[in-house]
Design a protein around this motif. Structure first.
Motif, PDB file in Angstrom:
ATOM      1  N   PRO A  36      -2.845 -52.293 -13.444  1.00  0.00           N
ATOM      2  CA  PRO A  36      -2.526 -50.923 -13.630  1.00  0.00           C
ATOM      3  C   PRO A  36      -1.513 -50.358 -12.818  1.00  0.00           C
ATOM      4  O   PRO A  36      -1.050 -49.445 -13.214  1.00  0.00           O
ATOM      5  N   ALA A  37      -1.086 -50.977 -11.623  1.00  0.00           N
ATOM      6  CA  ALA A  37      -0.032 -50.180 -10.825  1.00  0.00           C
ATOM      7  C   ALA A  37       1.442 -50.266 -11.701  1.00  0.00           C
ATOM      8  O   ALA A  37       2.154 -49.552 -11.629  1.00  0.00           O
ATOM      9  N   VAL A  38       1.353 -51.291 -12.651  1.00  0.00           N
ATOM     10  CA  VAL A  38       2.646 -51.587 -13.389  1.00  0.00           C
ATOM     11  C   VAL A  38       2.711 -50.944 -14.705  1.00  0.00           C
ATOM     12  O   VAL A  38       3.592 -50.976 -15.634  1.00  0.00           O
ATOM     13  N   TYR A  39       1.627 -50.072 -14.981  1.00  0.00           N
ATOM     14  CA  TYR A  39       1.327 -49.559 -16.444  1.00  0.00           C
ATOM     15  C   TYR A  39       2.442 -48.666 -16.708  1.00  0.00           C
ATOM     16  O   TYR A  39       3.017 -48.618 -17.851  1.00  0.00           O
ATOM     17  N   PRO A  40       2.962 -47.856 -15.747  1.00  0.00           N
ATOM     18  CA  PRO A  40       4.161 -46.889 -16.043  1.00  0.00           C
ATOM     19  C   PRO A  40       5.295 -47.668 -16.427  1.00  0.00           C
ATOM     20  O   PRO A  40       6.212 -47.039 -17.254  1.00  0.00           O
ATOM     21  N   ILE A  41       5.538 -48.763 -15.950  1.00  0.00           N
ATOM     22  CA  ILE A  41       6.589 -49.641 -16.031  1.00  0.00           C
ATOM     23  C   ILE A  41       6.559 -50.415 -17.551  1.00  0.00           C
ATOM     24  O   ILE A  41       7.634 -50.095 -18.438  1.00  0.00           O
ATOM     25  N   ILE A  42       5.622 -50.861 -17.827  1.00  0.00           N
ATOM     26  CA  ILE A  42       5.366 -51.307 -19.082  1.00  0.00           C
ATOM     27  C   ILE A  42       5.107 -50.476 -20.163  1.00  0.00           C
ATOM     28  O   ILE A  42       5.521 -50.858 -21.288  1.00  0.00           O
ATOM     29  N   LYS A  43       4.789 -49.315 -19.924  1.00  0.00           N
ATOM     30  CA  LYS A  43       4.411 -48.360 -20.818  1.00  0.00           C
ATOM     31  C   LYS A  43       5.678 -48.043 -21.607  1.00  0.00           C
ATOM     32  O   LYS A  43       5.984 -47.913 -23.020  1.00  0.00           O
ATOM     33  N   GLN A  89      -3.205 -48.641 -26.421  1.00  0.00           N
ATOM     34  CA  GLN A  89      -2.676 -50.028 -25.998  1.00  0.00           C
ATOM     35  C   GLN A  89      -3.007 -50.299 -24.355  1.00  0.00           C
ATOM     36  O   GLN A  89      -3.296 -51.545 -23.946  1.00  0.00           O
ATOM     37  N   ILE A  90      -2.733 -49.185 -23.549  1.00  0.00           N
ATOM     38  CA  ILE A  90      -2.784 -49.343 -22.115  1.00  0.00           C
ATOM     39  C   ILE A  90      -4.461 -49.631 -21.892  1.00  0.00           C
ATOM     40  O   ILE A  90      -4.779 -50.496 -21.065  1.00  0.00           O
ATOM     41  N   GLY A  91      -5.206 -48.893 -22.593  1.00  0.00           N
ATOM     42  CA  GLY A  91      -6.656 -49.107 -22.468  1.00  0.00           C
ATOM     43  C   GLY A  91      -6.895 -50.436 -22.778  1.00  0.00           C
ATOM     44  O   GLY A  91      -7.946 -51.113 -22.337  1.00  0.00           O
ATOM     45  N   MET A  92      -6.503 -51.046 -23.721  1.00  0.00           N
ATOM     46  CA  MET A  92      -6.917 -52.397 -24.441  1.00  0.00           C
ATOM     47  C   MET A  92      -6.287 -53.481 -23.392  1.00  0.00           C
ATOM     48  O   MET A  92      -7.052 -54.445 -23.130  1.00  0.00           O
ATOM     49  N   ILE A  93      -5.136 -53.194 -22.629  1.00  0.00           N
ATOM     50  CA  ILE A  93      -4.889 -54.194 -21.501  1.00  0.00           C
ATOM     51  C   ILE A  93      -5.872 -54.187 -20.428  1.00  0.00           C
ATOM     52  O   ILE A  93      -6.510 -55.199 -20.078  1.00  0.00           O
ATOM     53  N   SER A 125      -7.160 -46.192 -14.090  1.00  0.00           N
ATOM     54  CA  SER A 125      -5.991 -46.404 -15.156  1.00  0.00           C
ATOM     55  C   SER A 125      -5.175 -45.098 -15.517  1.00  0.00           C
ATOM     56  O   SER A 125      -4.103 -45.298 -15.946  1.00  0.00           O
ATOM     57  N   PHE A 126      -5.726 -43.849 -15.189  1.00  0.00           N
ATOM     58  CA  PHE A 126      -4.881 -42.765 -15.784  1.00  0.00           C
ATOM     59  C   PHE A 126      -4.770 -41.628 -14.812  1.00  0.00           C
ATOM     60  O   PHE A 126      -4.271 -40.595 -15.287  1.00  0.00           O
ATOM     61  N   TYR A 127      -5.161 -41.904 -13.517  1.00  0.00           N
ATOM     62  CA  TYR A 127      -4.785 -40.948 -12.439  1.00  0.00           C
ATOM     63  C   TYR A 127      -3.270 -40.667 -12.170  1.00  0.00           C
ATOM     64  O   TYR A 127      -2.893 -39.371 -12.190  1.00  0.00           O
TER      65      TYR A 127
END
Length: 414
Positions: A44-51, A60-64, A252-254
């Protein structure tokens, strides 16, 4: 027979006067749990990068998250059931090998599909790690189950908290491929887990001796009727879901909530997430220690229902009070997990691996389901609305009223 009355009155929650808790084993288990959950938390820490890199939406983030959590949940009860019958002291080291493979794969993933495969491998690694490591912590407890599980879990919580820090300091400036640098941590954890695996035989014999010499040894055999055990496990599962759903809204979303509402940068948001998660680490240790002293039921009541006033205020707070409230909420809420886990073990005391796998698996699976649901709601109604809805989740703590009393807690009241 009258020469040893004090020996016969030792409680399962009392220390073994001859050896006490095996702190070296517990600290190593806590450290390996830290390394395991640190590598997990990098997802989850890299979500902003891969998003941004792959133009992903919140669904899609939630599906990961869902893929990772489901992979980490489905195998855990199965592995726990198998290791109850056939102990596998070195299985956590094997699980860490799967985590190593998933981490390196994620570092060089160049498509959404490969990202899903990579996080699934990391989830499988965790599913193999947790059941036997949980059993080892119980064997090494010396009777202080809350302390042992608190040390084991505080490692996991601290590892989860460090993920955003490493993301801010390493992954954000150096990019997705820098994930491969953390492979050294997985190799280190594998070496430590080989050592703890070699200690299990000795610890198992000492734990069996503790049961045999305790007047509460019968508490290690199921005293509850099957229907009571099932209802107790169902209630604990629902309490776990409410806790995890709220916690997943932060994991995931904070970051996105802080960026959208307060216009914070990615790095500043990740630091806020680190503070939030460190409160979890403190809370889970305090909850384990206090559970040994005041009972599991009271801790569950306090930790699940107690944060309700704070969660209701949070969506309307400014940045300063958002930071204060999130720390207080997670400090209280995180204290539940050790007591929920030990409560379930006391309902089925001869199925340590199964219970460990089931409830750590629930942490993964229920968290993944919550992430997928919350991601969908965030896309439709906005991220702030999600936090307004989640503020009512602690009301599920009222279910604790229906938990069956544990044998030792009933005896203590009498």
């Amino acid at each position: 027979m009258t020469a040893k009355p004090t020996t016969m009155s030792i409680s399962l929650s009392s220390p073994i006067t001859r050896t006490g808790p095996h702190m070296a084993v517990l600290l190593v288990l806590g450290l390996t749990h830290l390394l395991n959950d640190l590598m997990q938390s990098l997802i989850p820490a890299v979500y902003p990068i891969i998003k941004d890199a792959y133009a992903l939406d919140f669904v899609q983030i939630g599906m990961i998250t869902l893929t990772f959590q489901i992979a980490g949940s489905l195998l855990q009860p199965v592995i726990g059931h198998v290791t109850d019958r056939h102990p596998a002291p070195y299985s956590p080291a094997i699980g860490m090998g799967f985590t190593l493979a998933g981490l390196v794969s994620l570092a060089y993933a160049n498509s959404y599909t490969l990202i899903l495969v990579s996080v699934a491998l990391i989830g499988i690694g965790s599913s193999i790690f947790h059941p036997e490591a949980t059993r080892m912590a119980r064997y090494a407890s010396g009777g202080k189950q809350g302390l042992a599980q608190g040390i084991f879990q505080v490692g996991g919580q601290a590892g989860g908290a460090l993920g955003p820090i490493f993301a801010a300091l390493i992954i954000v400036p150096w990019g997705q491929s820098s994930l491969s640098w953390f492979a050294a941590l997985a190799i280190c954890a594998m070496m430590l887990l080989v050592w703890t695996g070699g200690q299990q035989g000795m610890l198992r014999r000492q734990f069996a001796a503790l049961r045999a010499t305790s007047s509460k040894a019968a508490a290690e055999r199921p005293r509850h009727m099957p229907a009571t055990i099932v209802s107790g496990l169902v209630i604990l599962t629902l309490l776990m879901f409410s806790k995890n759903a709220y916690g997943e809204s932060f994991r995931s979303f904070y970051i996105f909530y802080l960026m959208e509402r307060f216009d914070l940068s990615i790095s500043a948001s990740q630091m806020m997430l680190f503070i939030f998660l460190m409160a979890s680490a403190v809370g889970v240790l305090l909850g384990g220690i206090l559970g040994d002293r005041i009972g599991r039921s009271r801790i569950i009541w306090i930790s699940v229902l107690g944060p309700l006033p704070l969660t209701l205020i949070l969506p309307y707070a400014d940045l300063f009070w958002t930071g204060i409230l999130t720390v207080m909420i997670n400090l209280i809420m995180a204290s539940a997990f050790a007591s929920i886990l030990i409560y379930a073990m006391d309902l089925l005391p001869n199925r340590i691996g199964l219970i460990g796998g089931l409830f750590y698996g629930l942490n993964f699976g229920l968290g993944g389901i919550a992430a997928a649901i919350l991601g969908s709601l965030a896309d439709v109604y906005g991220i702030e609305t999600v936090y307004q809805l989640c503020s009512f989740l602690p009301l599920a703590g009222l279910l604790a009223w229906f938990l069956p009393p544990l044998e030792e807690e009933r005896a203590a009241k009498q």
